[in-house]
Design a protein around this motif. Structure first.
Motif, PDB file in Angstrom:
ATOM      1  N   GLN A 237      83.816  -5.110 106.940  1.00 44.41           N
ATOM      2  CA  GLN A 237      82.401  -4.738 106.408  1.00 44.41           C
ATOM      3  C   GLN A 237      82.348  -3.431 105.727  1.00 44.41           C
ATOM      4  OE1 GLN A 237      79.658  -4.883 109.762  1.00 44.41           O
ATOM      5  NE2 GLN A 237      78.037  -4.492 108.371  1.00 44.41           N
ATOM      6  N   TRP A 238      81.670  -3.574 104.540  1.00 42.78           N
ATOM      7  CA  TRP A 238      81.769  -2.412 103.727  1.00 42.78           C
ATOM      8  C   TRP A 238      80.240  -1.847 103.803  1.00 42.78           C
ATOM      9  CZ3 TRP A 238      86.372  -1.418 101.304  1.00 42.78           C
ATOM     10  CH2 TRP A 238      87.165  -2.377 101.337  1.00 42.78           C
ATOM     11  N   VAL A 239      80.224  -0.533 103.697  1.00 44.32           N
ATOM     12  CA  VAL A 239      78.859   0.252 103.614  1.00 44.32           C
ATOM     13  C   VAL A 239      78.658   1.106 102.305  1.00 44.32           C
ATOM     14  CG1 VAL A 239      77.426   1.824 104.980  1.00 44.32           C
ATOM     15  CG2 VAL A 239      78.736   0.290 106.162  1.00 44.32           C
ATOM     16  N   ASN A 240      77.855   1.058 101.776  1.00 42.41           N
ATOM     17  CA  ASN A 240      77.322   1.887 100.615  1.00 42.41           C
ATOM     18  C   ASN A 240      76.915   3.232 100.980  1.00 42.41           C
ATOM     19  OD1 ASN A 240      76.153   3.036  98.202  1.00 42.41           O
ATOM     20  ND2 ASN A 240      76.224   1.117  97.218  1.00 42.41           N
ATOM     21  N   TYR A 242      75.699   5.374  99.432  1.00 39.13           N
ATOM     22  CA  TYR A 242      74.207   6.169  98.827  1.00 39.13           C
ATOM     23  C   TYR A 242      73.232   5.192  99.131  1.00 39.13           C
ATOM     24  CZ  TYR A 242      77.614   8.747  95.814  1.00 39.13           C
ATOM     25  OH  TYR A 242      78.560   9.689  95.452  1.00 39.13           O
ATOM     26  N   THR A 243      73.350   3.837  99.200  1.00 39.48           N
ATOM     27  CA  THR A 243      71.987   3.101  99.528  1.00 39.48           C
ATOM     28  C   THR A 243      71.865   2.601 100.826  1.00 39.48           C
ATOM     29  OG1 THR A 243      73.233   0.883  98.998  1.00 39.48           O
ATOM     30  CG2 THR A 243      72.016   2.220  96.999  1.00 39.48           C
ATOM     31  N   GLY A 244      72.972   2.799 101.675  1.00 40.24           N
ATOM     32  CA  GLY A 244      73.085   2.147 102.943  1.00 40.24           C
ATOM     33  C   GLY A 244      73.447   0.680 103.352  1.00 40.24           C
ATOM     34  N   GLY A 245      73.309   0.088 101.717  1.00 40.77           N
ATOM     35  CA  GLY A 245      73.687  -1.283 101.663  1.00 40.77           C
ATOM     36  C   GLY A 245      74.916  -1.800 102.654  1.00 40.77           C
ATOM     37  N   THR A 246      75.042  -2.993 102.992  1.00 38.84           N
ATOM     38  CA  THR A 246      76.299  -3.561 103.546  1.00 38.84           C
ATOM     39  C   THR A 246      76.668  -4.661 103.079  1.00 38.84           C
ATOM     40  OG1 THR A 246      75.129  -4.621 105.244  1.00 38.84           O
ATOM     41  CG2 THR A 246      75.698  -2.320 105.786  1.00 38.84           C
ATOM     42  N   SER A 247      77.874  -4.982 103.032  1.00 39.85           N
ATOM     43  CA  SER A 247      78.451  -6.278 102.557  1.00 39.85           C
ATOM     44  C   SER A 247      79.742  -6.596 103.327  1.00 39.85           C
ATOM     45  CB  SER A 247      78.700  -6.313 101.178  1.00 39.85           C
ATOM     46  OG  SER A 247      79.809  -5.187 100.970  1.00 39.85           O
ATOM     47  N   MET A 248      80.053  -7.790 103.235  1.00 36.11           N
ATOM     48  CA  MET A 248      81.243  -8.291 103.917  1.00 36.11           C
ATOM     49  C   MET A 248      82.370  -9.041 103.226  1.00 36.11           C
ATOM     50  SD  MET A 248      81.553 -10.210 107.769  1.00 36.11           S
ATOM     51  CE  MET A 248      80.665  -8.799 108.662  1.00 36.11           C
ATOM     52  N   THR A 249      83.673  -8.798 103.411  1.00 36.20           N
ATOM     53  CA  THR A 249      84.484  -9.598 102.709  1.00 36.20           C
ATOM     54  C   THR A 249      85.476 -10.202 103.850  1.00 36.20           C
ATOM     55  OG1 THR A 249      86.130  -7.727 102.514  1.00 36.20           O
ATOM     56  CG2 THR A 249      84.712  -8.333 100.421  1.00 36.20           C
ATOM     57  N   ALA A 250      86.152 -11.492 103.482  1.00 29.10           N
ATOM     58  CA  ALA A 250      86.895 -12.123 104.512  1.00 29.10           C
ATOM     59  C   ALA A 250      87.907 -12.967 104.185  1.00 29.10           C
ATOM     60  CB  ALA A 250      85.957 -12.896 105.588  1.00 29.10           C
ATOM     61  N   VAL A 251      88.820 -13.224 104.846  1.00 25.04           N
ATOM     62  CA  VAL A 251      90.021 -14.305 104.404  1.00 25.04           C
ATOM     63  C   VAL A 251      90.183 -14.845 105.648  1.00 25.04           C
ATOM     64  CG1 VAL A 251      91.853 -12.453 105.045  1.00 25.04           C
ATOM     65  CG2 VAL A 251      92.126 -14.451 103.698  1.00 25.04           C
ATOM     66  N   SER A 252      90.346 -16.265 105.560  1.00 24.46           N
ATOM     67  CA  SER A 252      90.610 -17.231 106.361  1.00 24.46           C
ATOM     68  C   SER A 252      91.327 -18.347 105.980  1.00 24.46           C
ATOM     69  CB  SER A 252      89.105 -17.481 107.276  1.00 24.46           C
ATOM     70  OG  SER A 252      89.662 -18.586 108.220  1.00 24.46           O
ATOM     71  N   TYR A 253      92.362 -19.063 106.965  1.00 22.06           N
ATOM     72  CA  TYR A 253      93.007 -20.070 106.502  1.00 22.06           C
ATOM     73  C   TYR A 253      93.631 -20.882 107.729  1.00 22.06           C
ATOM     74  CZ  TYR A 253      97.504 -17.708 107.218  1.00 22.06           C
ATOM     75  OH  TYR A 253      98.603 -17.063 107.772  1.00 22.06           O
TER      76      TYR A 253
END
Length: 350
Positions: A237-240, A242-253
């Protein structure tokens, strides 16, 4: 999304978690408590380790010659200690009384782990992950290992328990890795980083272990035949800031293998990676023939050849068969870190 050319890329990306029984949970590859030793297959049944053939090994069935520099204690233990940048690392080796018979080595190792190691140490989890390997002269051994704490001072140690096939019995051999630092500041954390360093000395000692018979397969063909699945996933999970916005990257197989009794195999791969909500997907498949030689499973496919180091074929708590494999990579090693980072636990789905 095309699959990366090197499977190691996926392995390194997925260190954070692996879901082997299904693709909904995480599984630490070196965590204990995965297997119920009492569910091991009985001799002659599918999954039993063959003992029908083989050549004589060590006279008397077993021998252990400690490397030069190890000190022999009065009670028969062997001890080696050395300085490592001001810290003291050590490895101790000792034999336990032999166990008559060769049947159900995995179940008996789990029982001995609980009863003997559990009696002497704290933080000993039941039902350890049982692995397999050859000792110096080609005899088979079953083993497990974990970090535990001393009951008298709560210091952290790493204990490995081996059962070596030796004629008509199993010979238990224990290795204890230790770490001390001046003043004891942060010792438990520093000790966890030292195990791969001191484990090199365990491997040196294992070169002096010999059993009997030799020339038997590490994993029986019957244990390979079947339909097995392995899956792995991790997310960040990533947090900006400056803005406080969050995003998430994932890898699955997931990897799906079907190994036939006719020595043919089918392979299926499905994976996804990227930002959640905009992930890229990919798939692959192959088919060909499989073979086992010594401790290596080779899959000769129409598209490529894959090789795995065999390090186990125990049963899950539900009684399902498993194959514990390590994909080919430079310098195959049974060191704790190598197994934890590269091992793949395949579970039978039928």
């Amino acid at each position: 999304m095309a699959r990366p050319k090197s499977p190691l890329v996926w392995i390194l990306l997925a260190v954070g978690g692996a879901c082997a029984f299904c693709c909904t949970g995480t599984l630490g590859l070196m965590a204990l408590g995965l297997f119920a030793g009492g569910d091991s297959a009985t001799p002659g049944a599918p999954g039993a380790v063959s003992r029908a053939h083989g050549s004589p090994g060590e006279p008397g069935g077993f021998a252990f010659d400690a490397p030069p520099g190890w000190k022999t204690q009065q009670d028969g233990r062997f001890l080696l200690e050395w300085d490592d940048r001001g810290d003291t690392l050590g490895v101790e080796a000792l034999r336990l009384p032999a166990l008559p018979g060769l049947d159900d080595a995995e179940g008996r190792l789990a029982k001995l782990w609980q009863e003997r190691i559990g009696a002497d140490w704290n933080d000993v989890k039941p039902n350890p992950l049982v692995m397999r390997r050859f000792v110096a002269n080609g005899a088979r051994a079953f083993f497990t290992a974990a970090a535990v704490r001393a009951k008298n001072n709560d210091r952290t140690f790493r204990v490995s328990l081996y059962l070596v096939e030796a004629g008509d019995r199993l010979e238990p051999l224990v290795f204890i890795q230790s770490f001390t630092t001046p003043g004891g500041l942060g010792e438990a954390l520093s000790a966890s980083f030292s195990w791969n360093t001191s484990y090199v000395r365990v491997e040196e000692a294992l070169k002096g272990v010999r059993g009997s018979p030799v020339g038997l397969p590490l994993v029986d063909d019957a244990e390979v035949v079947g339909h097995f699945v392995y899956g792995s996933s991790s997310a960040t999970q990533w947090v900006n800031t400056y803005t406080g916005g969050t995003s998430m990257t994932a890898v699955s197989y997931s990897v799906d293998y079907t190994f036939g009794a006719d020595r043919e195999f089918q392979y299926k791969f499905a994976g996804a990676s990227g930002q959640v909500g905009a992930m890229k997907f990919g798939s692959d498949d192959d088919q060909g023939t499989w073979s086992v030689k010594h401790d290596v499973l080779t899959l000769t496919g129409a598209k490529r050849t894959r090789r795995y180091l065999l390090i186990g074929a125990a049963r899950s708590p539900e009684g399902k068969r498993t194959l514990y494999l390590m994909p080919e990579h430079p310098g195959w090693s049974l060191a704790p870190g190598a197994i934890g980072q590269n091992g793949e636990l395949y579970v039978a789905v039928d």
